[in-house]
Design a protein around this motif. Structure first.
Motif, mmCIF file in Angstrom:
data_model
loop_
_atom_site.group_PDB
_atom_site.id
_atom_site.type_symbol
_atom_site.label_atom_id
_atom_site.label_comp_id
_atom_site.label_asym_id
_atom_site.label_seq_id
_atom_site.Cartn_x
_atom_site.Cartn_y
_atom_site.Cartn_z
ATOM 1 N N VAL A 180 0.838 -1.204 0.000
ATOM 2 C CA VAL A 180 0.000 0.000 0.000
ATOM 3 C C VAL A 180 0.873 1.254 0.000
ATOM 4 O O VAL A 180 0.600 2.216 -0.729
ATOM 5 C CB VAL A 180 -0.992 -0.003 1.182
ATOM 6 N N VAL A 181 1.943 1.256 0.783
ATOM 7 C CA VAL A 181 2.864 2.407 0.817
ATOM 8 C C VAL A 181 3.493 2.622 -0.560
ATOM 9 O O VAL A 181 3.562 3.751 -1.055
ATOM 10 C CB VAL A 181 3.958 2.217 1.899
ATOM 11 N N ILE A 182 3.929 1.539 -1.194
ATOM 12 C CA ILE A 182 4.550 1.641 -2.519
ATOM 13 C C ILE A 182 3.536 2.165 -3.543
ATOM 14 O O ILE A 182 3.841 3.089 -4.314
ATOM 15 C CB ILE A 182 5.125 0.277 -2.950
ATOM 16 N N VAL A 183 2.337 1.606 -3.550
ATOM 17 C CA VAL A 183 1.298 2.044 -4.492
ATOM 18 C C VAL A 183 0.931 3.507 -4.242
ATOM 19 O O VAL A 183 0.773 4.292 -5.187
ATOM 20 C CB VAL A 183 0.054 1.126 -4.405
ATOM 21 N N LYS A 184 0.812 3.878 -2.973
ATOM 22 C CA LYS A 184 0.479 5.270 -2.630
ATOM 23 C C LYS A 184 1.561 6.223 -3.122
ATOM 24 O O LYS A 184 1.257 7.294 -3.664
ATOM 25 C CB LYS A 184 0.298 5.384 -1.112
#
Length: 145
Positions: A25-29
């Motif tokens: 989620v952090v990477i996608v965000k």
């Protein structure tokens, strides 16, 4: 003692899914923010805080498990033990790589929560991808399911 070891192992094993989910989620965000030319926000920082807290909990459980399983004995006869692949992986390779992952995730959060840090999205992407790559290298895929 067997019950405690089993509980720790299940907890450590199950928590990895939450760590991986939060990390992805952090990477996608970060990618979405970069693509949309958006600044790193307070919600993004909270997300990395949850990721960091979860990895620290994972590390704590892992450290307890390390001693419960007796892996610290690996270093008493390191020359011979290095030749035993599973023991070497469990006692040295996995813990070392995962400690590096925890440090990278901590640096990601600590750096990105500072107001004057530049390129927070790029920083999150780089630290996130490096953490993901190392974590994937450090886990036993035969034990995923």
């Amino acid at each position: 003692e067997q019950t405690m070891e089993t509980g720790l192992l299940h907890g450590h094993s199950g928590l990895r899914y939450i760590v991986f989910l939060l990390l992805i989620v952090v990477i996608v965000k970060a990618v979405m923010n970069l693509a949309g030319k958006k600044e790193w926000g307070a919600g993004d920082t909270k997300l990395t805080l949850f990721l960091m807290a979860t990895t620290h909990l994972q590390l704590l459980i892992g450290i307890v498990l390390y001693f419960v399983k007796g892996y610290q004995g690996f270093y008493s006869n390191m020359g011979d033990n290095m030749k035993v692949g599973d023991f070497r992986w469990a006692a040295m390779e996995h813990p070392l790589l995962m400690i590096i992952v925890v440090v990278l995730i901590s640096l990601l959060h600590i750096g990105n929560k500072k107001p004057n840090t530049k390129n927070k999205n790029r920083r999150a992407l780089i630290f996130g991808l490096a953490s993901l790559a190392l974590a994937l290298a450090a886990i036993p895929f035969d034990r995923w399911f």
